[in-house]
Design a protein around this motif. Sequence first.
Motif, PDB file in Angstrom:
ATOM      1  N   LEU A  55      33.830  51.795  49.131  1.00 36.88           N
ATOM      2  CA  LEU A  55      33.025  51.666  50.345  1.00 36.88           C
ATOM      3  C   LEU A  55      31.692  51.006  50.015  1.00 36.88           C
ATOM      4  O   LEU A  55      31.174  51.180  48.910  1.00 36.88           O
ATOM      5  CB  LEU A  55      32.746  53.045  50.958  1.00 36.88           C
ATOM      6  N   PRO A  56      31.109  50.277  50.978  1.00 36.95           N
ATOM      7  CA  PRO A  56      29.726  49.823  50.764  1.00 36.95           C
ATOM      8  C   PRO A  56      28.846  51.053  50.521  1.00 36.95           C
ATOM      9  O   PRO A  56      29.105  52.134  51.063  1.00 36.95           O
ATOM     10  CB  PRO A  56      29.370  49.137  52.085  1.00 36.95           C
ATOM     11  N   LEU A  57      27.812  50.887  49.716  1.00 34.35           N
ATOM     12  CA  LEU A  57      26.989  52.024  49.302  1.00 34.35           C
ATOM     13  C   LEU A  57      26.457  52.826  50.488  1.00 34.35           C
ATOM     14  O   LEU A  57      26.510  54.055  50.476  1.00 34.35           O
ATOM     15  CB  LEU A  57      25.836  51.554  48.408  1.00 34.35           C
ATOM     16  N   TYR A  58      25.961  52.148  51.538  1.00 34.43           N
ATOM     17  CA  TYR A  58      25.411  52.888  52.671  1.00 34.43           C
ATOM     18  C   TYR A  58      26.481  53.733  53.356  1.00 34.43           C
ATOM     19  O   TYR A  58      26.225  54.859  53.785  1.00 34.43           O
ATOM     20  CB  TYR A  58      24.697  51.948  53.666  1.00 34.43           C
ATOM     21  N   GLN A  59      27.722  53.226  53.450  1.00 37.56           N
ATOM     22  CA  GLN A  59      28.812  54.008  54.047  1.00 37.56           C
ATOM     23  C   GLN A  59      29.202  55.178  53.137  1.00 37.56           C
ATOM     24  O   GLN A  59      29.492  56.269  53.624  1.00 37.56           O
ATOM     25  CB  GLN A  59      30.033  53.120  54.306  1.00 37.56           C
ATOM     26  N   GLY A 127      30.659  71.843  39.970  1.00 36.52           N
ATOM     27  CA  GLY A 127      31.130  70.736  40.794  1.00 36.52           C
ATOM     28  C   GLY A 127      32.573  70.332  40.582  1.00 36.52           C
ATOM     29  O   GLY A 127      33.185  69.753  41.468  1.00 36.52           O
ATOM     30  N   VAL A 128      33.124  70.636  39.421  1.00 37.32           N
ATOM     31  CA  VAL A 128      34.520  70.271  39.174  1.00 37.32           C
ATOM     32  C   VAL A 128      35.459  70.971  40.140  1.00 37.32           C
ATOM     33  O   VAL A 128      36.615  70.592  40.257  1.00 37.32           O
ATOM     34  CB  VAL A 128      34.945  70.575  37.717  1.00 37.32           C
ATOM     35  N   LEU A 129      34.968  71.962  40.850  1.00 36.60           N
ATOM     36  CA  LEU A 129      35.812  72.722  41.762  1.00 36.60           C
ATOM     37  C   LEU A 129      35.884  72.130  43.169  1.00 36.60           C
ATOM     38  O   LEU A 129      36.578  72.670  44.014  1.00 36.60           O
ATOM     39  CB  LEU A 129      35.299  74.165  41.862  1.00 36.60           C
ATOM     40  N   THR A 130      35.163  71.042  43.433  1.00 35.90           N
ATOM     41  CA  THR A 130      35.126  70.527  44.796  1.00 35.90           C
ATOM     42  C   THR A 130      35.380  69.022  44.851  1.00 35.90           C
ATOM     43  O   THR A 130      35.028  68.284  43.939  1.00 35.90           O
ATOM     44  CB  THR A 130      33.756  70.792  45.454  1.00 35.90           C
ATOM     45  N   THR A 131      35.969  68.593  45.956  1.00 37.34           N
ATOM     46  CA  THR A 131      36.166  67.168  46.195  1.00 37.34           C
ATOM     47  C   THR A 131      34.852  66.509  46.577  1.00 37.34           C
ATOM     48  O   THR A 131      34.592  65.366  46.202  1.00 37.34           O
ATOM     49  CB  THR A 131      37.208  66.979  47.321  1.00 37.34           C
ATOM     50  N   VAL A 132      34.015  67.226  47.281  1.00 37.31           N
ATOM     51  CA  VAL A 132      32.740  66.673  47.740  1.00 37.31           C
ATOM     52  C   VAL A 132      31.909  66.173  46.560  1.00 37.31           C
ATOM     53  O   VAL A 132      31.270  65.124  46.640  1.00 37.31           O
ATOM     54  CB  VAL A 132      31.956  67.719  48.576  1.00 37.31           C
ATOM     55  N   ILE A 133      31.937  66.891  45.460  1.00 38.53           N
ATOM     56  CA  ILE A 133      31.120  66.477  44.319  1.00 38.53           C
ATOM     57  C   ILE A 133      31.640  65.175  43.717  1.00 38.53           C
ATOM     58  O   ILE A 133      30.871  64.409  43.127  1.00 38.53           O
ATOM     59  CB  ILE A 133      31.014  67.598  43.259  1.00 38.53           C
ATOM     60  N   ILE A 134      32.909  64.872  43.894  1.00 36.07           N
ATOM     61  CA  ILE A 134      33.442  63.579  43.425  1.00 36.07           C
ATOM     62  C   ILE A 134      32.767  62.445  44.178  1.00 36.07           C
ATOM     63  O   ILE A 134      32.411  61.424  43.589  1.00 36.07           O
ATOM     64  CB  ILE A 134      34.978  63.533  43.574  1.00 36.07           C
ATOM     65  N   TYR A 135      32.545  62.631  45.483  1.00 34.55           N
ATOM     66  CA  TYR A 135      31.817  61.619  46.255  1.00 34.55           C
ATOM     67  C   TYR A 135      30.401  61.463  45.715  1.00 34.55           C
ATOM     68  O   TYR A 135      29.910  60.357  45.525  1.00 34.55           O
ATOM     69  CB  TYR A 135      31.736  62.000  47.736  1.00 34.55           C
ATOM     70  N   VAL A 136      29.740  62.602  45.500  1.00 36.34           N
ATOM     71  CA  VAL A 136      28.355  62.582  44.999  1.00 36.34           C
ATOM     72  C   VAL A 136      28.294  61.874  43.644  1.00 36.34           C
ATOM     73  O   VAL A 136      27.434  61.021  43.413  1.00 36.34           O
ATOM     74  CB  VAL A 136      27.786  64.018  44.901  1.00 36.34           C
ATOM     75  N   MET A 137      29.207  62.221  42.753  1.00 34.65           N
ATOM     76  CA  MET A 137      29.194  61.628  41.414  1.00 34.65           C
ATOM     77  C   MET A 137      29.479  60.127  41.471  1.00 34.65           C
ATOM     78  O   MET A 137      28.920  59.352  40.702  1.00 34.65           O
ATOM     79  CB  MET A 137      30.204  62.336  40.504  1.00 34.65           C
ATOM     80  N   THR A 138      30.348  59.708  42.367  1.00 38.79           N
ATOM     81  CA  THR A 138      30.638  58.274  42.512  1.00 38.79           C
ATOM     82  C   THR A 138      29.381  57.516  42.917  1.00 38.79           C
ATOM     83  O   THR A 138      29.094  56.449  42.375  1.00 38.79           O
ATOM     84  CB  THR A 138      31.758  58.064  43.552  1.00 38.79           C
ATOM     85  N   MET A 140      26.270  58.614  42.404  1.00 36.62           N
ATOM     86  CA  MET A 140      25.319  58.724  41.293  1.00 36.62           C
ATOM     87  C   MET A 140      25.587  57.683  40.215  1.00 36.62           C
ATOM     88  O   MET A 140      24.659  57.216  39.550  1.00 36.62           O
ATOM     89  CB  MET A 140      25.361  60.136  40.701  1.00 36.62           C
ATOM     90  N   LEU A 141      26.837  57.300  40.044  1.00 33.23           N
ATOM     91  CA  LEU A 141      27.171  56.274  39.051  1.00 33.23           C
ATOM     92  C   LEU A 141      26.530  54.925  39.374  1.00 33.23           C
ATOM     93  O   LEU A 141      26.353  54.091  38.486  1.00 33.23           O
ATOM     94  CB  LEU A 141      28.685  56.105  38.935  1.00 33.23           C
ATOM     95  N   GLU A 142      26.179  54.733  40.640  1.00 34.78           N
ATOM     96  CA  GLU A 142      25.474  53.507  41.031  1.00 34.78           C
ATOM     97  C   GLU A 142      24.050  53.481  40.496  1.00 34.78           C
ATOM     98  O   GLU A 142      23.451  52.424  40.344  1.00 34.78           O
ATOM     99  CB  GLU A 142      25.441  53.373  42.560  1.00 34.78           C
ATOM    100  N   PHE A 143      23.492  54.655  40.229  1.00 35.86           N
ATOM    101  CA  PHE A 143      22.073  54.756  39.862  1.00 35.86           C
ATOM    102  C   PHE A 143      21.838  55.285  38.444  1.00 35.86           C
ATOM    103  O   PHE A 143      20.766  55.077  37.885  1.00 35.86           O
ATOM    104  CB  PHE A 143      21.338  55.673  40.854  1.00 35.86           C
ATOM    105  N   LEU A 144      22.803  55.993  37.890  1.00 33.92           N
ATOM    106  CA  LEU A 144      22.634  56.601  36.572  1.00 33.92           C
ATOM    107  C   LEU A 144      23.553  55.928  35.560  1.00 33.92           C
ATOM    108  O   LEU A 144      24.619  55.423  35.928  1.00 33.92           O
ATOM    109  CB  LEU A 144      22.986  58.097  36.635  1.00 33.92           C
ATOM    110  N   PRO A 145      23.174  55.968  34.306  1.00 29.79           N
ATOM    111  CA  PRO A 145      24.082  55.442  33.290  1.00 29.79           C
ATOM    112  C   PRO A 145      25.352  56.303  33.213  1.00 29.79           C
ATOM    113  O   PRO A 145      25.331  57.493  33.518  1.00 29.79           O
ATOM    114  CB  PRO A 145      23.282  55.523  31.997  1.00 29.79           C
ATOM    115  N   GLU A 146      26.433  55.685  32.788  1.00 29.73           N
ATOM    116  CA  GLU A 146      27.719  56.386  32.724  1.00 29.73           C
ATOM    117  C   GLU A 146      27.648  57.617  31.831  1.00 29.73           C
ATOM    118  O   GLU A 146      28.287  58.628  32.091  1.00 29.73           O
ATOM    119  CB  GLU A 146      28.798  55.432  32.214  1.00 29.73           C
TER     120      GLU A 146
END
Length: 188
Positions: A55-59, A127-138, A140-146
């Motif tokens: 998805l585009p970042l804003y979406q 966070g490994v227990l939730t799907t929502v955190i996968i969105y957050v981590m994805t 965050m990868l745009e802004f943080l080093p891997e």
Amino acid sequence: MKDLFNMEVFKNIIKRLFAFMVDWYVSTLFAEIPVLIFQSINAKDLVLVNSVENLPLYQAIIATIIAIIIYTIYFCVLPLKDRKYTAKGQTLGKKLLQIKVVSTDNEDLSFRKLFLRDFVGILVLQGVLTTVIIYVMTIMLEFLPERAFYIIYSIYYIVFFASTVLLVLTKKHRNVQDIISSTTITDI
């Protein structure tokens, strides 16, 4: 260790596990709706891809914020009072397994307690227990080093492991989210 082999304790831990699995599935079904809507809008067709990655970042940010709100409503708002099908302290999974969240400090079950328990204790710390955190981590990868991503995920697994050890091996069978929110799970 003797308590671990107590059939009643084992049964209660299994009930918690299955209730969590039901709640994970139900909350994921609702939380993924904004992601699926954006995926479908962009493809101009129905798309069932539960990922913010393309998805585009804003979406991706908007869908993630909405997913977090849905998660919070499901775990922190709906269990606040008795409803037609669930009692106070219950989600759908807890209702099906006939358990509920209760306060351990003689205070009423509140949004603050449920927020500490389910948002901070599960979403933020495990966070490994939730799907929502996968969105957050994805995002965050745009802004943080891997590397930061792997460190954060390592912390999630360490806290999850510690929480499981607390649940299984301690006398009161309370895990991280129970302890930080002064709650426990009880049969109804």
